[in-house]
Design a protein around this motif. Sequence first.
Motif, short mmCIF file in Angstrom:
data_model
loop_
_atom_site.label_atom_id
_atom_site.label_comp_id
_atom_site.label_asym_id
_atom_site.label_seq_id
_atom_site.Cartn_x
_atom_site.Cartn_y
_atom_site.Cartn_z
N GLU A 210 0.82 -1.22 0.00
CA GLU A 210 0.00 0.00 0.00
C GLU A 210 0.85 1.27 0.00
OE1 GLU A 210 -2.83 -0.26 3.19
OE2 GLU A 210 -3.82 -2.02 2.34
N CYS A 211 1.96 1.22 -0.76
CA CYS A 211 2.75 2.44 -0.95
C CYS A 211 1.88 3.48 -1.66
CB CYS A 211 3.99 2.15 -1.78
SG CYS A 211 5.18 1.08 -0.96
N ALA A 212 2.01 4.74 -1.26
CA ALA A 212 1.17 5.80 -1.82
C ALA A 212 1.68 6.27 -3.17
CB ALA A 212 1.10 6.97 -0.86
N THR A 213 3.00 6.33 -3.34
CA THR A 213 3.60 6.79 -4.58
C THR A 213 4.59 5.73 -5.05
OG1 THR A 213 3.40 9.10 -3.88
CG2 THR A 213 4.93 8.63 -5.68
N ILE A 214 4.36 5.21 -6.26
CA ILE A 214 5.21 4.17 -6.83
C ILE A 214 5.70 4.68 -8.18
CG2 ILE A 214 5.36 1.77 -7.58
CD1 ILE A 214 2.84 1.23 -5.81
N ILE A 215 6.95 5.14 -8.20
CA ILE A 215 7.54 5.72 -9.41
C ILE A 215 8.38 4.65 -10.08
CG2 ILE A 215 9.04 7.53 -10.32
CD1 ILE A 215 8.49 9.07 -7.65
N VAL A 216 8.16 4.43 -11.37
CA VAL A 216 8.93 3.45 -12.12
C VAL A 216 9.76 4.16 -13.18
CG1 VAL A 216 8.81 1.50 -13.72
CG2 VAL A 216 7.35 1.56 -11.69
N VAL A 217 11.06 3.91 -13.17
CA VAL A 217 11.99 4.48 -14.13
C VAL A 217 12.41 3.36 -15.08
CG1 VAL A 217 14.20 5.65 -14.45
CG2 VAL A 217 12.83 6.09 -12.38
N GLU A 218 12.03 3.48 -16.35
CA GLU A 218 12.24 2.38 -17.31
C GLU A 218 12.29 2.95 -18.73
OE1 GLU A 218 12.66 -0.68 -19.64
OE2 GLU A 218 12.81 -0.97 -17.47
N PRO A 219 13.32 2.58 -19.53
CA PRO A 219 13.42 3.13 -20.89
C PRO A 219 12.49 2.50 -21.92
CG PRO A 219 15.27 1.68 -20.43
CD PRO A 219 14.51 1.80 -19.15
N VAL A 220 11.99 1.28 -21.69
CA VAL A 220 11.17 0.58 -22.68
C VAL A 220 9.69 0.93 -22.45
CG1 VAL A 220 10.48 -1.66 -23.60
CG2 VAL A 220 12.84 -1.28 -22.85
N ALA A 221 9.06 1.51 -23.46
CA ALA A 221 7.69 2.02 -23.31
C ALA A 221 6.71 0.93 -22.92
CB ALA A 221 7.25 2.71 -24.60
N SER A 222 6.82 -0.25 -23.56
CA SER A 222 5.86 -1.31 -23.26
C SER A 222 5.96 -1.76 -21.81
CB SER A 222 6.09 -2.50 -24.19
OG SER A 222 7.39 -3.05 -24.02
N LEU A 235 5.41 7.29 -14.05
CA LEU A 235 6.39 6.67 -14.94
C LEU A 235 7.40 7.71 -15.39
CD1 LEU A 235 3.89 4.70 -17.24
CD2 LEU A 235 5.11 3.82 -15.23
N ILE A 236 8.65 7.28 -15.51
CA ILE A 236 9.70 8.16 -16.01
C ILE A 236 10.49 7.41 -17.07
CG2 ILE A 236 11.86 9.35 -15.45
CD1 ILE A 236 10.75 9.90 -12.68
N ASP A 237 10.64 8.05 -18.23
CA ASP A 237 11.53 7.55 -19.27
C ASP A 237 12.89 8.19 -19.05
OD1 ASP A 237 12.96 6.86 -21.52
OD2 ASP A 237 11.54 7.75 -22.96
N PRO A 238 13.89 7.43 -18.62
CA PRO A 238 15.19 8.07 -18.31
C PRO A 238 15.84 8.73 -19.49
CG PRO A 238 15.39 5.67 -18.35
CD PRO A 238 13.93 5.97 -18.43
N ALA A 239 15.50 8.27 -20.71
CA ALA A 239 16.09 8.88 -21.90
C ALA A 239 15.60 10.31 -22.11
CB ALA A 239 15.78 8.04 -23.13
N ALA A 240 14.47 10.64 -21.50
CA ALA A 240 13.89 11.97 -21.69
C ALA A 240 14.27 12.94 -20.57
CB ALA A 240 12.36 11.86 -21.77
N GLU A 241 15.07 12.46 -19.61
CA GLU A 241 15.42 13.29 -18.46
C GLU A 241 16.92 13.52 -18.40
OE1 GLU A 241 13.11 14.65 -16.77
OE2 GLU A 241 11.43 13.46 -17.52
N ALA A 242 17.30 14.78 -18.27
CA ALA A 242 18.73 15.10 -18.17
C ALA A 242 19.29 14.69 -16.82
CB ALA A 242 18.94 16.59 -18.40
N VAL A 243 18.50 14.88 -15.76
CA VAL A 243 18.94 14.57 -14.40
C VAL A 243 17.83 13.77 -13.73
CG1 VAL A 243 19.77 15.46 -12.20
CG2 VAL A 243 20.29 16.70 -14.32
N LEU A 244 18.04 12.49 -13.55
CA LEU A 244 16.99 11.62 -13.01
C LEU A 244 16.51 12.04 -11.62
CD1 LEU A 244 17.58 7.86 -13.94
CD2 LEU A 244 15.52 9.24 -14.24
N PRO A 245 17.40 12.32 -10.68
CA PRO A 245 16.90 12.73 -9.36
C PRO A 245 15.99 13.95 -9.42
CG PRO A 245 19.21 12.13 -9.21
CD PRO A 245 18.87 12.16 -10.66
N ASP A 246 16.26 14.88 -10.34
CA ASP A 246 15.39 16.05 -10.47
C ASP A 246 14.01 15.64 -10.94
OD1 ASP A 246 17.54 17.58 -9.71
OD2 ASP A 246 17.92 18.44 -11.70
N ALA A 247 13.94 14.67 -11.86
CA ALA A 247 12.63 14.22 -12.34
C ALA A 247 11.83 13.56 -11.23
CB ALA A 247 12.83 13.24 -13.51
N ILE A 248 12.52 12.83 -10.35
CA ILE A 248 11.83 12.18 -9.23
C ILE A 248 11.39 13.21 -8.20
CG2 ILE A 248 12.20 10.63 -7.26
CD1 ILE A 248 13.84 8.88 -9.25
#
Length: 368
Positions: A210-222, A235-248
């Motif tokens: 029952e986590c409230a926020t579940i962020i998944v970082v994955e390059p494959v769209a499917s 969802l985060i596409d790491p290829a679209a983010e210059a700095v991953l921690p900032d996106a999170i």
Amino acid sequence: MDSIAAIARAPHHPFTVEPIVIDPPRPGEVLVRIAGVGLCHTDLVARDQFIPIPLPAVLGHEGAGIVEAVGEGVTKVAPGDRVVIGFASCGHCARCDEHLPSYCREFPMLNYAGTRADGSSGLRQGDAALSGHFFGQSSFAGHALAQERNVVKIEATDVPLELLGPLACGFQTGAGGVMRSLACPAGSTIAIFGAGPVGLAAVMGAVIQECATIIVVEPVASRRDLALSLGATHLIDPAAEAVLPDAIRAIVADGVEFAFETSGREAVVEAALGSLGSHGLLGLVGVPPKPDSSLTINLAALITYGHRIHGIIEGDSDLDGFIPELVELYRAGRFPFDRLIQTFPLAQINEAVEAQARGDCVKAVLIP
């Protein structure tokens, strides 16, 4: 007895499916007819000698099947029982006594040496012994020898036995990593790096917790889409983010309470660490690219913010307790791991390896 097996003969070379001979079970051993076996990244890094098991070897460590024979003294299972075969452990060291067998003092020798504890092998071709007993089983085969301690009896008869093998490693690592190792409480925040079989099992585990926020970082769209359907909230596409921690931190401003890293890549691990909030906990399960892979860590920041790093093996599973728990969660519709699986005949093991590498399937299960 005669059987077949997929044999690893050289690093970075295809497996070859060949006849083998398997010894009858010795005292304390169990002979299992394999119904299905998961294909795990760990099998491939062993073939390629990151784990230096002597070659030629029969690998495979996510087996499930039917007990065909038992050795003297075996009482836990009997011929005809449905079982999942897990990792081997000694049963008498300090960690085993704490019900943490994946941190067994003898784990490397019992799981990686390619032999029984006495140095013998129960697998051969003619007079030539083959390395076997990988994770106490070597289940890329029609039959496998296991120790009584590392087989888990499956009481439920309404579950597809041939699909249960990945519960022995990949799925219990992901789910157990979140449910047991990190023990994420309800309402907490987690970022999961990688949506392969381990990462997606972690997503399902986070939903169960029952986590409230579940962020998944994955390059494959499917795989991002699959993660969303399994309960990821972002969802985060790491290829679209210059700095991953900032996106999170754009999602959770103070950083996440938990991070779970499945790739083993140094840059991703460092990004996961940088995504943690104060007193955050990072769980590591990914196999690194090289045995000497290392991290750059700012020690002042680690101390100042109380960040913690936890290496995880097999999701802190105790096998006999956790695997039946996952089976019951599956039966209740809360751990739908079958959605990740595509089956292949054992004879098509190399095609399965390629399909997983391309991302065409999440988890291949081989059927002898």
